[in-house]
Scaffold this motif. Structure first.
Motif, PDB file in Angstrom:
ATOM      1  N   LYS A  12     -23.562   3.340  -1.633  1.00 37.00           N
ATOM      2  CA  LYS A  12     -24.434   2.289  -2.157  1.00 37.00           C
ATOM      3  C   LYS A  12     -23.680   0.973  -2.298  1.00 37.00           C
ATOM      4  CE  LYS A  12     -28.038   4.736  -4.542  1.00 37.00           C
ATOM      5  NZ  LYS A  12     -28.897   4.638  -5.710  1.00 37.00           N
ATOM      6  N   ARG A  14     -22.429  -2.205  -4.217  1.00 32.49           N
ATOM      7  CA  ARG A  14     -22.015  -2.413  -5.606  1.00 32.49           C
ATOM      8  C   ARG A  14     -22.213  -3.872  -5.989  1.00 32.49           C
ATOM      9  NH1 ARG A  14     -17.165   1.091  -3.988  1.00 32.49           N
ATOM     10  NH2 ARG A  14     -17.762   3.105  -4.842  1.00 32.49           N
ATOM     11  N   TYR A  15     -22.752  -4.077  -7.192  1.00 29.36           N
ATOM     12  CA  TYR A  15     -22.924  -5.410  -7.744  1.00 29.36           C
ATOM     13  C   TYR A  15     -22.078  -5.495  -9.007  1.00 29.36           C
ATOM     14  CZ  TYR A  15     -26.850  -5.273  -4.560  1.00 29.36           C
ATOM     15  OH  TYR A  15     -27.615  -5.135  -3.429  1.00 29.36           O
ATOM     16  N   GLU A  18     -25.070  -6.878 -13.979  1.00 29.04           N
ATOM     17  CA  GLU A  18     -26.476  -6.502 -13.978  1.00 29.04           C
ATOM     18  C   GLU A  18     -27.364  -7.660 -13.503  1.00 29.04           C
ATOM     19  OE1 GLU A  18     -29.590  -3.994 -16.705  1.00 29.04           O
ATOM     20  OE2 GLU A  18     -28.133  -5.233 -17.746  1.00 29.04           O
ATOM     21  N   ALA A  21     -27.403  -7.696  -9.699  1.00 25.72           N
ATOM     22  CA  ALA A  21     -28.200  -6.590  -9.152  1.00 25.72           C
ATOM     23  C   ALA A  21     -29.684  -6.834  -9.391  1.00 25.72           C
ATOM     24  CB  ALA A  21     -27.773  -5.276  -9.794  1.00 25.72           C
ATOM     25  N   PRO A  34     -31.875  -1.906 -11.424  1.00 28.71           N
ATOM     26  CA  PRO A  34     -30.421  -1.742 -11.447  1.00 28.71           C
ATOM     27  C   PRO A  34     -30.017  -0.692 -12.485  1.00 28.71           C
ATOM     28  CG  PRO A  34     -31.045  -3.734 -12.608  1.00 28.71           C
ATOM     29  CD  PRO A  34     -32.302  -3.133 -12.063  1.00 28.71           C
ATOM     30  N   GLN A  42     -19.725  -0.299 -11.845  1.00 33.05           N
ATOM     31  CA  GLN A  42     -20.492  -1.449 -11.399  1.00 33.05           C
ATOM     32  C   GLN A  42     -21.972  -1.061 -11.350  1.00 33.05           C
ATOM     33  OE1 GLN A  42     -18.694  -2.981  -7.823  1.00 33.05           O
ATOM     34  NE2 GLN A  42     -17.019  -3.870  -8.966  1.00 33.05           N
ATOM     35  N   TYR A  43     -22.797  -1.937 -10.796  1.00 32.12           N
ATOM     36  CA  TYR A  43     -24.243  -1.697 -10.758  1.00 32.12           C
ATOM     37  C   TYR A  43     -24.711  -1.373  -9.351  1.00 32.12           C
ATOM     38  CZ  TYR A  43     -24.362  -3.388 -15.511  1.00 32.12           C
ATOM     39  OH  TYR A  43     -24.147  -3.512 -16.849  1.00 32.12           O
ATOM     40  N   HIS A  44     -25.641  -0.427  -9.268  1.00 31.04           N
ATOM     41  CA  HIS A  44     -26.312  -0.065  -8.029  1.00 31.04           C
ATOM     42  C   HIS A  44     -27.809  -0.262  -8.256  1.00 31.04           C
ATOM     43  CE1 HIS A  44     -22.673   1.841  -6.523  1.00 31.04           C
ATOM     44  NE2 HIS A  44     -22.656   2.700  -7.517  1.00 31.04           N
ATOM     45  N   LEU A  45     -28.576  -0.144  -7.176  1.00 34.90           N
ATOM     46  CA  LEU A  45     -30.036  -0.210  -7.273  1.00 34.90           C
ATOM     47  C   LEU A  45     -30.623   1.147  -6.940  1.00 34.90           C
ATOM     48  CD1 LEU A  45     -30.706  -3.597  -5.470  1.00 34.90           C
ATOM     49  CD2 LEU A  45     -30.578  -3.155  -7.926  1.00 34.90           C
TER      50      LEU A  45
END
Length: 62
Positions: A12, A14-15, A18, A21, A34, A42-45
């Protein structure tokens, strides 16, 4: 709480934050939200929304 699979995290995008994302989620043509990954921090969707907080319809229209 279910842990994110390492293989899922690895494939995935990574952002770092938040808001970053969330900006991508709001621009998508499908409902996304997110979440903070417990593997990489980190943040994913995700498109999974069952039992989760979803974005209000007015936020998606912006």
């Amino acid at each position: 709480m279910v842990r994110t699979k390492l293989s899922t995290c690895a494939r995935k995008v990574r952002y770092p934050t938040e808001p970053a994302a969330l900006a991508i989620a709001l621009a998508a043509s499908v409902p996304l939200r997110p979440y903070r990954c417990d593997r990489c921090g980190q943040y994913h969707l995700t498109s999974r929304t069952r039992g989760k907080r979803t974005l209000p319809p007015q936020a998606r229209q912006a």
